[in-house]
Motif scaffolding. Sequence first.
Motif, mmCIF file in Angstrom:
data_model
loop_
_atom_site.group_PDB
_atom_site.id
_atom_site.type_symbol
_atom_site.label_atom_id
_atom_site.label_comp_id
_atom_site.label_asym_id
_atom_site.label_seq_id
_atom_site.Cartn_x
_atom_site.Cartn_y
_atom_site.Cartn_z
ATOM 1 N N THR A 18 -37.352 -5.358 -24.103
ATOM 2 C CA THR A 18 -37.398 -5.906 -22.746
ATOM 3 C C THR A 18 -36.970 -4.855 -21.734
ATOM 4 O OG1 THR A 18 -36.999 -8.116 -23.630
ATOM 5 C CG2 THR A 18 -36.626 -7.796 -21.267
ATOM 6 N N LEU A 19 -35.945 -4.075 -22.049
ATOM 7 C CA LEU A 19 -35.520 -3.002 -21.142
ATOM 8 C C LEU A 19 -36.619 -1.952 -20.987
ATOM 9 C CD1 LEU A 19 -31.817 -2.560 -22.266
ATOM 10 C CD2 LEU A 19 -32.624 -3.423 -20.059
ATOM 11 N N LEU A 20 -37.307 -1.638 -22.072
ATOM 12 C CA LEU A 20 -38.417 -0.681 -21.993
ATOM 13 C C LEU A 20 -39.526 -1.222 -21.091
ATOM 14 C CD1 LEU A 20 -38.692 0.435 -25.740
ATOM 15 C CD2 LEU A 20 -37.767 1.778 -23.848
ATOM 16 N N ASP A 21 -39.842 -2.497 -21.255
ATOM 17 C CA ASP A 21 -40.951 -3.090 -20.518
ATOM 18 C C ASP A 21 -40.616 -3.371 -19.060
ATOM 19 O OD1 ASP A 21 -42.332 -3.037 -22.926
ATOM 20 O OD2 ASP A 21 -42.035 -5.175 -23.338
ATOM 21 N N VAL A 22 -39.444 -3.932 -18.801
ATOM 22 C CA VAL A 22 -39.113 -4.389 -17.445
ATOM 23 C C VAL A 22 -38.422 -3.313 -16.619
ATOM 24 C CG1 VAL A 22 -37.833 -6.118 -16.116
ATOM 25 C CG2 VAL A 22 -38.998 -6.789 -18.217
ATOM 26 N N PHE A 23 -37.516 -2.574 -17.227
ATOM 27 C CA PHE A 23 -36.784 -1.531 -16.504
ATOM 28 C C PHE A 23 -37.428 -0.161 -16.655
ATOM 29 C CE2 PHE A 23 -32.105 -3.104 -15.892
ATOM 30 C CZ PHE A 23 -32.555 -4.076 -15.023
ATOM 31 N N ALA A 24 -38.515 -0.076 -17.397
ATOM 32 C CA ALA A 24 -39.196 1.194 -17.640
ATOM 33 C C ALA A 24 -38.234 2.246 -18.195
ATOM 34 C CB ALA A 24 -39.887 1.693 -16.368
ATOM 35 N N ASP A 55 -27.749 -20.412 -23.405
ATOM 36 C CA ASP A 55 -26.779 -19.637 -24.192
ATOM 37 C C ASP A 55 -26.880 -18.138 -23.929
ATOM 38 O OD1 ASP A 55 -25.208 -21.515 -25.538
ATOM 39 O OD2 ASP A 55 -26.725 -21.822 -27.080
ATOM 40 N N LEU A 56 -27.489 -17.757 -22.823
ATOM 41 C CA LEU A 56 -27.614 -16.337 -22.465
ATOM 42 C C LEU A 56 -26.956 -16.089 -21.119
ATOM 43 C CD1 LEU A 56 -28.796 -13.477 -22.897
ATOM 44 C CD2 LEU A 56 -30.863 -14.295 -21.705
ATOM 45 N N ILE A 57 -26.011 -15.163 -21.109
ATOM 46 C CA ILE A 57 -25.386 -14.687 -19.869
ATOM 47 C C ILE A 57 -25.652 -13.194 -19.792
ATOM 48 C CG2 ILE A 57 -23.218 -14.317 -18.635
ATOM 49 C CD1 ILE A 57 -22.126 -16.817 -20.058
ATOM 50 N N VAL A 58 -26.115 -12.739 -18.621
ATOM 51 C CA VAL A 58 -26.398 -11.321 -18.420
ATOM 52 C C VAL A 58 -25.607 -10.843 -17.218
ATOM 53 C CG1 VAL A 58 -28.179 -9.576 -17.983
ATOM 54 C CG2 VAL A 58 -28.747 -11.641 -19.314
ATOM 55 N N SER A 59 -24.903 -9.728 -17.377
ATOM 56 C CA SER A 59 -24.183 -9.108 -16.274
ATOM 57 C C SER A 59 -24.629 -7.654 -16.167
ATOM 58 C CB SER A 59 -22.670 -9.172 -16.511
ATOM 59 O OG SER A 59 -21.983 -8.475 -15.501
ATOM 60 N N LEU A 60 -25.141 -7.283 -15.001
ATOM 61 C CA LEU A 60 -25.573 -5.909 -14.745
ATOM 62 C C LEU A 60 -24.511 -5.180 -13.934
ATOM 63 C CD1 LEU A 60 -29.307 -6.444 -13.728
ATOM 64 C CD2 LEU A 60 -28.428 -5.601 -15.900
ATOM 65 N N THR A 61 -24.251 -3.958 -14.326
ATOM 66 C CA THR A 61 -23.327 -3.094 -13.598
ATOM 67 C C THR A 61 -24.084 -1.845 -13.181
ATOM 68 O OG1 THR A 61 -21.465 -3.887 -14.907
ATOM 69 C CG2 THR A 61 -21.163 -1.811 -13.740
ATOM 70 N N GLU A 62 -23.949 -1.473 -11.920
ATOM 71 C CA GLU A 62 -24.609 -0.280 -11.391
ATOM 72 C C GLU A 62 -23.710 0.942 -11.561
ATOM 73 O OE1 GLU A 62 -27.574 0.007 -9.523
ATOM 74 O OE2 GLU A 62 -28.075 -2.114 -9.646
ATOM 75 N N LEU A 114 -33.840 -5.513 -6.885
ATOM 76 C CA LEU A 114 -33.630 -6.942 -7.111
ATOM 77 C C LEU A 114 -34.780 -7.572 -7.891
ATOM 78 C CD1 LEU A 114 -32.016 -9.537 -6.725
ATOM 79 C CD2 LEU A 114 -33.077 -9.759 -4.447
ATOM 80 N N ASP A 115 -36.011 -7.202 -7.584
ATOM 81 C CA ASP A 115 -37.156 -7.768 -8.303
ATOM 82 C C ASP A 115 -37.114 -7.411 -9.785
ATOM 83 O OD1 ASP A 115 -38.172 -9.015 -6.043
ATOM 84 O OD2 ASP A 115 -39.525 -7.349 -5.555
ATOM 85 N N GLN A 116 -36.756 -6.175 -10.097
ATOM 86 C CA GLN A 116 -36.644 -5.771 -11.502
ATOM 87 C C GLN A 116 -35.521 -6.540 -12.200
ATOM 88 O OE1 GLN A 116 -36.359 -1.521 -10.480
ATOM 89 N NE2 GLN A 116 -37.856 -1.165 -12.117
ATOM 90 N N LYS A 117 -34.430 -6.734 -11.517
ATOM 91 C CA LYS A 117 -33.310 -7.473 -12.105
ATOM 92 C C LYS A 117 -33.694 -8.928 -12.371
ATOM 93 C CE LYS A 117 -29.913 -4.434 -9.982
ATOM 94 N NZ LYS A 117 -28.858 -4.305 -8.978
ATOM 95 N N ARG A 118 -34.339 -9.545 -11.417
ATOM 96 C CA ARG A 118 -34.796 -10.932 -11.610
ATOM 97 C C ARG A 118 -35.775 -11.015 -12.773
ATOM 98 N NH1 ARG A 118 -35.623 -12.555 -5.284
ATOM 99 N NH2 ARG A 118 -33.564 -13.470 -4.966
ATOM 100 N N ALA A 119 -36.692 -10.054 -12.841
ATOM 101 C CA ALA A 119 -37.665 -10.023 -13.942
ATOM 102 C C ALA A 119 -36.957 -9.835 -15.276
ATOM 103 C CB ALA A 119 -38.688 -8.914 -13.712
ATOM 104 N N LEU A 120 -35.916 -9.012 -15.293
ATOM 105 C CA LEU A 120 -35.166 -8.801 -16.536
ATOM 106 C C LEU A 120 -34.523 -10.102 -16.995
ATOM 107 C CD1 LEU A 120 -34.111 -6.704 -18.653
ATOM 108 C CD2 LEU A 120 -32.008 -6.701 -17.291
ATOM 109 N N TYR A 121 -33.845 -10.805 -16.095
ATOM 110 C CA TYR A 121 -33.185 -12.064 -16.466
ATOM 111 C C TYR A 121 -34.196 -13.053 -17.052
ATOM 112 C CZ TYR A 121 -29.597 -10.289 -13.194
ATOM 113 O OH TYR A 121 -28.675 -9.536 -12.522
#
Length: 130
Positions: A28-34, A103-110, A79-86
Motif C-alpha cells: 500500500t505504501l508503494l502504491d499510494v505513497f509512491a 480495528d485499524l488505527i493509523v498515525s502519521l508523523t512528518e 492531504l490527499d495522499q494521506k486520505r488515500a492511504l487511510y
Amino acid sequence: MPLVHLHLVEGRRTPEEVRRLADVVQQTLLDVFAAPERDRYQLISEHKPGFMIAEDTGLGIERTDDLVILQITQQGRDLDQKRALYATLAERLEAECGLAPSDLIVSLTENTKEDWSFGNGVAQFVEGQL
C-alpha cells in the motif's frame, strides 16, 4: 522513506498472518505513497493482551483484540495522499487479512530529509546519495 511500526496483540495471529499484514502495508505504501522499491523499514511489536489500550475518542468505534496500530514516519505527502492511504489500508487489510476497519488505527508523523540516516553515519538525502 516511510518507517512503519506495526503494533499487534500477542497471540492473535500466526507468523504467516503477521507477515501478510506487513506485506499488505508495504504494498500500500508503494502504491499510494509512491515509496521506492526495496524501501522497506518495518518494526513489528506484539503486546501482551491488555497492554494495548485504544478507546474510541467518542466516535462509537468498537474494537477487538485484533487491533492493529500503525505508526508511520514519513515526509512529503499531501492531504490527499494521506486520505488515500487511510482508505486503501482499511480496504486492503480487510480484504486480504480479514482485519475489520474498526480495528485499524493509523498515525502519521512528518519529518524532513535531514532526519534520516540509512547507515554509515551519513545523512544520505542531504549528501545527495538518495
